[in-house]
Design an enzyme around this catalytic site. Structure first.
Site, mmCIF file in Angstrom:
data_model
loop_
_atom_site.group_PDB
_atom_site.id
_atom_site.type_symbol
_atom_site.label_atom_id
_atom_site.label_comp_id
_atom_site.label_asym_id
_atom_site.label_seq_id
_atom_site.Cartn_x
_atom_site.Cartn_y
_atom_site.Cartn_z
ATOM 1 N N ASN A 10 -0.423 1.532 -11.469
ATOM 2 C CA ASN A 10 -0.185 0.284 -10.698
ATOM 3 C C ASN A 10 0.523 -0.762 -10.757
ATOM 4 O O ASN A 10 -0.892 -1.423 -10.890
ATOM 5 C CB ASN A 10 -0.957 0.715 -9.539
ATOM 6 C CG ASN A 10 -0.790 0.156 -8.528
ATOM 7 O OD1 ASN A 10 -0.625 -0.719 -7.787
ATOM 8 N ND2 ASN A 10 -1.513 0.810 -6.917
ATOM 9 N N ARG A 11 1.134 -1.889 -10.849
ATOM 10 C CA ARG A 11 2.033 -2.637 -10.962
ATOM 11 C C ARG A 11 0.843 -3.762 -10.201
ATOM 12 O O ARG A 11 -0.193 -4.707 -10.747
ATOM 13 C CB ARG A 11 3.654 -3.224 -10.865
ATOM 14 C CG ARG A 11 3.911 -3.627 -9.446
ATOM 15 C CD ARG A 11 5.722 -3.797 -9.686
ATOM 16 N NE ARG A 11 6.109 -4.131 -8.234
ATOM 17 C CZ ARG A 11 5.316 -4.772 -8.048
ATOM 18 N NH1 ARG A 11 4.665 -6.172 -8.020
ATOM 19 N NH2 ARG A 11 6.508 -4.774 -6.551
ATOM 20 N N ASP A 70 -11.176 3.329 -9.731
ATOM 21 C CA ASP A 70 -10.353 3.953 -8.444
ATOM 22 C C ASP A 70 -10.934 3.866 -7.470
ATOM 23 O O ASP A 70 -12.040 3.322 -7.301
ATOM 24 C CB ASP A 70 -11.051 5.638 -9.073
ATOM 25 C CG ASP A 70 -9.944 6.450 -8.409
ATOM 26 O OD1 ASP A 70 -8.786 6.602 -8.558
ATOM 27 O OD2 ASP A 70 -10.599 7.389 -7.664
ATOM 28 N N TYR A 154 -3.717 -0.311 2.152
ATOM 29 C CA TYR A 154 -4.419 -0.561 3.025
ATOM 30 C C TYR A 154 -4.072 -2.595 3.625
ATOM 31 O O TYR A 154 -4.699 -2.666 4.752
ATOM 32 C CB TYR A 154 -5.488 0.554 3.553
ATOM 33 C CG TYR A 154 -5.181 1.766 3.165
ATOM 34 C CD1 TYR A 154 -4.541 2.425 4.334
ATOM 35 C CD2 TYR A 154 -5.321 2.640 1.897
ATOM 36 C CE1 TYR A 154 -4.467 4.330 4.544
ATOM 37 C CE2 TYR A 154 -4.972 4.036 1.723
ATOM 38 C CZ TYR A 154 -4.825 4.776 2.557
ATOM 39 O OH TYR A 154 -4.892 5.913 3.114
ATOM 40 N N ASP A 155 -3.451 -2.745 2.022
ATOM 41 C CA ASP A 155 -3.786 -4.498 2.376
ATOM 42 C C ASP A 155 -3.359 -5.067 4.052
ATOM 43 O O ASP A 155 -4.031 -5.518 4.752
ATOM 44 C CB ASP A 155 -3.148 -5.221 1.206
ATOM 45 C CG ASP A 155 -4.084 -5.160 0.120
ATOM 46 O OD1 ASP A 155 -5.287 -4.329 0.403
ATOM 47 O OD2 ASP A 155 -3.399 -5.983 -1.311
ATOM 48 N N LYS A 175 -7.248 -13.244 -2.930
ATOM 49 C CA LYS A 175 -7.434 -11.852 -2.269
ATOM 50 C C LYS A 175 -9.088 -11.207 -3.924
ATOM 51 O O LYS A 175 -9.682 -11.094 -3.386
ATOM 52 C CB LYS A 175 -6.117 -10.830 -2.836
ATOM 53 C CG LYS A 175 -6.640 -9.764 -2.387
ATOM 54 C CD LYS A 175 -6.199 -7.969 -2.640
ATOM 55 C CE LYS A 175 -6.759 -6.632 -1.914
ATOM 56 N NZ LYS A 175 -5.374 -5.880 -2.723
ATOM 57 N N ARG A 181 -11.756 -4.815 -6.253
ATOM 58 C CA ARG A 181 -11.753 -5.108 -6.812
ATOM 59 C C ARG A 181 -12.423 -6.346 -8.008
ATOM 60 O O ARG A 181 -12.955 -6.005 -8.684
ATOM 61 C CB ARG A 181 -10.008 -4.812 -7.268
ATOM 62 C CG ARG A 181 -9.528 -4.780 -9.061
ATOM 63 C CD ARG A 181 -8.127 -4.123 -8.557
ATOM 64 N NE ARG A 181 -8.005 -2.864 -7.713
ATOM 65 C CZ ARG A 181 -7.882 -2.675 -7.038
ATOM 66 N NH1 ARG A 181 -7.393 -3.408 -5.977
ATOM 67 N NH2 ARG A 181 -7.988 -1.627 -6.409
HETATM 68 P P1 IMP Z 1 -6.090 4.582 -6.335
HETATM 69 O O1 IMP Z 1 -6.465 5.951 -6.539
HETATM 70 O O2 IMP Z 1 -7.388 4.012 -6.811
HETATM 71 O O3 IMP Z 1 -4.942 4.719 -6.646
HETATM 72 O O4 IMP Z 1 -6.129 4.521 -4.702
HETATM 73 C C1 IMP Z 1 -6.162 5.621 -4.163
HETATM 74 C C2 IMP Z 1 -5.471 4.204 -3.093
HETATM 75 O O5 IMP Z 1 -6.174 3.599 -2.094
HETATM 76 C C3 IMP Z 1 -4.075 3.823 -3.284
HETATM 77 O O6 IMP Z 1 -2.645 4.774 -3.279
HETATM 78 C C4 IMP Z 1 -3.572 2.545 -2.178
HETATM 79 O O7 IMP Z 1 -3.088 2.728 -1.205
HETATM 80 C C5 IMP Z 1 -5.540 2.359 -1.986
HETATM 81 N N1 IMP Z 1 -6.042 1.141 -1.990
HETATM 82 C C6 IMP Z 1 -6.626 0.952 -3.759
HETATM 83 N N2 IMP Z 1 -6.761 -0.286 -3.960
HETATM 84 C C7 IMP Z 1 -6.411 -0.925 -2.959
HETATM 85 C C8 IMP Z 1 -5.990 -2.034 -2.703
HETATM 86 O O8 IMP Z 1 -6.691 -3.125 -3.363
HETATM 87 N N3 IMP Z 1 -6.019 -3.071 -1.594
HETATM 88 C C9 IMP Z 1 -5.252 -1.782 -0.025
HETATM 89 N N4 IMP Z 1 -5.266 -0.328 -1.031
HETATM 90 C C10 IMP Z 1 -5.972 -0.350 -1.973
#
Ligand code: IMP
Length: 197
Positions: A10-11, A70, A154-155, A175, A181
Protein backbone atom coordinates in the site's frame (compact mmCIF):
# COMPACT_ATOMS: atom_id res chain seq x y z
CA UNK A 1 23.27 1.57 6.82
CA UNK A 2 20.61 -0.38 8.71
CA UNK A 3 17.48 -1.45 6.86
CA UNK A 4 13.80 -1.78 7.69
CA UNK A 5 11.31 -3.48 5.40
CA UNK A 6 7.74 -2.18 5.40
CA UNK A 7 5.64 -5.30 4.80
CA UNK A 8 3.08 -3.55 2.62
CA UNK A 9 2.26 -2.90 -1.02
CA UNK A 10 0.00 0.00 0.00
CA UNK A 11 1.80 3.11 -1.26
CA UNK A 12 -0.11 5.45 1.09
CA UNK A 13 0.84 3.46 4.18
CA UNK A 14 4.44 3.17 2.93
CA UNK A 15 4.58 6.95 2.41
CA UNK A 16 3.23 7.74 5.89
CA UNK A 17 5.47 5.19 7.61
CA UNK A 18 8.58 6.21 5.65
CA UNK A 19 8.11 9.85 6.68
CA UNK A 20 7.69 8.81 10.33
CA UNK A 21 10.82 6.61 10.20
CA UNK A 22 12.95 9.27 8.45
CA UNK A 23 14.49 10.64 11.71
CA UNK A 24 16.06 7.20 12.35
CA UNK A 25 18.23 7.50 9.26
CA UNK A 26 17.66 3.85 8.30
CA UNK A 27 17.16 2.62 4.74
CA UNK A 28 13.41 2.05 4.45
CA UNK A 29 12.23 -0.44 1.83
CA UNK A 30 8.78 -1.81 1.03
CA UNK A 31 7.41 -4.95 -0.61
CA UNK A 32 7.28 -3.02 -3.88
CA UNK A 33 11.09 -3.59 -3.91
CA UNK A 34 10.47 -7.37 -3.79
CA UNK A 35 7.97 -8.10 -6.59
CA UNK A 36 8.73 -11.84 -6.39
CA UNK A 37 7.19 -12.11 -2.89
CA UNK A 38 3.63 -13.37 -2.54
CA UNK A 39 1.04 -11.12 -0.91
CA UNK A 40 0.24 -12.28 2.65
CA UNK A 41 -3.26 -13.69 2.98
CA UNK A 42 -4.91 -11.57 5.70
CA UNK A 43 -7.09 -14.31 7.15
CA UNK A 44 -6.53 -13.81 10.88
CA UNK A 45 -9.48 -12.81 13.08
CA UNK A 46 -7.64 -9.87 14.68
CA UNK A 47 -5.58 -6.87 13.60
CA UNK A 48 -2.74 -8.20 15.75
CA UNK A 49 -2.84 -11.62 14.05
CA UNK A 50 -2.71 -10.09 10.56
CA UNK A 51 0.03 -7.59 11.45
CA UNK A 52 2.20 -10.37 12.92
CA UNK A 53 1.55 -12.66 9.97
CA UNK A 54 2.59 -9.96 7.45
CA UNK A 55 5.75 -9.01 9.38
CA UNK A 56 6.78 -12.65 9.99
CA UNK A 57 6.37 -13.62 6.33
CA UNK A 58 8.36 -10.58 5.16
CA UNK A 59 11.17 -11.25 7.64
CA UNK A 60 11.37 -14.97 6.84
CA UNK A 61 11.48 -14.26 3.08
CA UNK A 62 14.12 -11.50 3.20
CA UNK A 63 15.99 -11.66 6.52
CA UNK A 64 15.39 -7.89 6.88
CA UNK A 65 13.88 -6.42 10.08
CA UNK A 66 10.24 -6.13 9.04
CA UNK A 67 7.42 -3.83 10.11
CA UNK A 68 3.76 -4.46 9.27
CA UNK A 69 0.66 -2.45 10.07
CA UNK A 70 -2.89 -3.72 10.20
CA UNK A 71 -5.59 -1.12 10.67
CA UNK A 72 -9.32 -1.15 11.19
CA UNK A 73 -12.03 1.48 11.44
CA UNK A 74 -14.18 0.56 14.44
CA UNK A 75 -17.59 2.25 14.42
CA UNK A 76 -19.27 2.23 17.83
CA UNK A 77 -22.83 2.30 16.42
CA UNK A 78 -21.95 -0.77 14.29
CA UNK A 79 -20.48 -2.67 17.29
CA UNK A 80 -16.91 -2.05 16.07
CA UNK A 81 -17.53 -3.05 12.43
CA UNK A 82 -15.95 -3.00 9.90
CA UNK A 83 -12.85 -3.52 12.11
CA UNK A 84 -10.53 -6.23 10.83
CA UNK A 85 -12.65 -6.45 7.64
CA UNK A 86 -12.25 -2.74 6.79
CA UNK A 87 -10.56 -3.39 3.42
CA UNK A 88 -13.32 -5.75 2.27
CA UNK A 89 -16.34 -4.05 3.88
CA UNK A 90 -18.28 -3.70 0.59
CA UNK A 91 -17.01 -7.01 -0.82
CA UNK A 92 -13.87 -8.85 -1.90
CA UNK A 93 -12.63 -6.40 -4.56
CA UNK A 94 -14.20 -3.30 -3.07
CA UNK A 95 -12.60 0.08 -3.80
CA UNK A 96 -12.13 2.76 -1.12
CA UNK A 97 -15.13 4.59 -2.66
CA UNK A 98 -17.30 1.42 -2.45
CA UNK A 99 -16.41 0.97 1.23
CA UNK A 100 -17.15 4.59 2.10
CA UNK A 101 -20.45 4.43 0.26
CA UNK A 102 -21.49 1.31 2.15
CA UNK A 103 -20.44 2.84 5.47
CA UNK A 104 -22.39 6.05 4.85
CA UNK A 105 -25.41 3.98 3.85
CA UNK A 106 -25.22 1.96 7.09
CA UNK A 107 -24.95 5.23 9.03
CA UNK A 108 -27.75 7.00 7.14
CA UNK A 109 -29.89 9.11 9.50
CA UNK A 110 -27.74 8.18 12.52
CA UNK A 111 -27.43 11.42 14.54
CA UNK A 112 -24.09 13.14 15.05
CA UNK A 113 -23.80 12.16 18.71
CA UNK A 114 -23.97 8.47 17.73
CA UNK A 115 -21.44 8.72 14.86
CA UNK A 116 -18.36 8.03 16.99
CA UNK A 117 -15.63 5.73 15.65
CA UNK A 118 -11.99 4.94 16.15
CA UNK A 119 -9.11 4.01 13.91
CA UNK A 120 -6.99 1.32 15.51
CA UNK A 121 -3.61 0.29 14.15
CA UNK A 122 -1.46 -2.58 15.28
CA UNK A 123 2.16 -2.46 14.15
CA UNK A 124 4.20 -5.66 14.36
CA UNK A 125 7.99 -5.62 14.27
CA UNK A 126 9.73 -8.93 13.50
CA UNK A 127 13.44 -9.61 13.18
CA UNK A 128 16.07 -12.05 14.39
CA UNK A 129 15.01 -12.82 17.97
CA UNK A 130 12.60 -9.86 17.84
CA UNK A 131 8.82 -9.92 17.93
CA UNK A 132 6.87 -6.89 19.17
CA UNK A 133 3.41 -5.46 18.65
CA UNK A 134 2.21 -1.95 19.55
CA UNK A 135 -1.14 -0.18 19.19
CA UNK A 136 -2.19 3.31 18.12
CA UNK A 137 -5.77 4.51 18.44
CA UNK A 138 -7.59 7.74 17.53
CA UNK A 139 -11.26 8.49 18.22
CA UNK A 140 -13.35 10.76 16.05
CA UNK A 141 -16.65 11.30 14.27
CA UNK A 142 -17.97 10.02 10.95
CA UNK A 143 -19.33 12.64 8.57
CA UNK A 144 -22.47 12.21 6.48
CA UNK A 145 -20.64 13.12 3.25
CA UNK A 146 -16.96 12.59 2.31
CA UNK A 147 -14.68 15.66 2.44
CA UNK A 148 -11.16 16.04 1.04
CA UNK A 149 -9.04 14.18 -1.48
CA UNK A 150 -5.76 13.40 0.28
CA UNK A 151 -4.87 10.12 1.94
CA UNK A 152 -6.74 6.89 1.37
CA UNK A 153 -9.39 4.51 2.65
CA UNK A 154 -11.86 6.05 5.07
CA UNK A 155 -9.86 9.30 5.42
CA UNK A 156 -12.57 11.47 3.75
CA UNK A 157 -15.29 10.52 6.25
CA UNK A 158 -13.34 10.70 9.55
CA UNK A 159 -12.72 13.81 11.65
CA UNK A 160 -10.45 13.13 14.66
CA UNK A 161 -11.72 14.52 17.99
CA UNK A 162 -10.54 18.08 18.55
CA UNK A 163 -10.00 18.67 14.80
CA UNK A 164 -12.11 20.39 12.15
CA UNK A 165 -10.60 18.71 9.09
CA UNK A 166 -11.05 15.13 7.94
CA UNK A 167 -7.83 13.14 7.53
CA UNK A 168 -8.35 13.59 3.77
CA UNK A 169 -8.29 17.41 4.16
CA UNK A 170 -4.95 17.23 5.98
CA UNK A 171 -1.53 17.11 4.36
CA UNK A 172 0.48 13.95 4.97
CA UNK A 173 2.57 15.93 7.47
CA UNK A 174 -0.54 17.06 9.39
CA UNK A 175 -2.02 13.55 9.46
CA UNK A 176 1.35 12.25 10.67
CA UNK A 177 1.30 14.58 13.71
CA UNK A 178 -1.84 12.97 15.14
CA UNK A 179 -2.96 9.79 13.38
CA UNK A 180 -3.48 6.28 14.77
CA UNK A 181 -0.55 5.09 12.62
CA UNK A 182 1.71 7.89 13.88
CA UNK A 183 0.87 7.09 17.53
CA UNK A 184 1.73 3.41 16.97
CA UNK A 185 4.91 4.31 15.12
CA UNK A 186 6.09 6.51 18.01
CA UNK A 187 5.95 3.38 20.17
CA UNK A 188 7.90 1.46 17.52
CA UNK A 189 10.60 4.14 17.60
CA UNK A 190 10.99 3.54 21.35
CA UNK A 191 11.25 -0.23 20.78
CA UNK A 192 13.85 0.31 18.03
CA UNK A 193 15.82 2.66 20.27
CA UNK A 194 15.87 0.08 23.06
CA UNK A 195 17.05 -2.53 20.55
CA UNK A 196 19.84 -0.21 19.44
CA UNK A 197 18.56 0.13 15.85
P1 IMP B 1 -5.23 -2.87 6.19
O1 IMP B 1 -5.88 -4.22 6.29
O2 IMP B 1 -4.41 -2.51 7.37
O3 IMP B 1 -4.48 -2.67 4.90
O4 IMP B 1 -6.37 -1.77 6.17
C1 IMP B 1 -7.70 -2.07 5.97
C2 IMP B 1 -8.43 -0.91 5.40
O5 IMP B 1 -8.55 0.10 6.38
C3 IMP B 1 -7.78 -0.24 4.19
O6 IMP B 1 -8.17 -0.83 3.00
C4 IMP B 1 -8.33 1.16 4.28
O7 IMP B 1 -9.59 1.23 3.68
C5 IMP B 1 -8.51 1.35 5.76
N1 IMP B 1 -7.40 2.13 6.35
C6 IMP B 1 -6.24 1.68 6.87
N2 IMP B 1 -5.50 2.70 7.31
C7 IMP B 1 -6.21 3.82 7.06
C8 IMP B 1 -5.98 5.19 7.29
O8 IMP B 1 -4.94 5.64 7.79
N3 IMP B 1 -6.97 6.03 6.91
C9 IMP B 1 -8.13 5.60 6.33
N4 IMP B 1 -8.38 4.34 6.09
C10 IMP B 1 -7.44 3.45 6.46
Amino acid sequence: MKEILLATHNRYKAEELSALLAPLGVHVRSLNDFPQLQETVEDQPTLEGNALKKAREAFHATGILSLADDTGLEVFYLRLDPGVLSARYAGKNATYADNNKKLLREMLAVPKWRRGAQFRTIIALVGKGIEHTVEGKVEGTLLEEPRGSNGFGYDPVFVPNGQKKTYAEMTLEEKNTLSHRALALQKVLTVLKNLGV
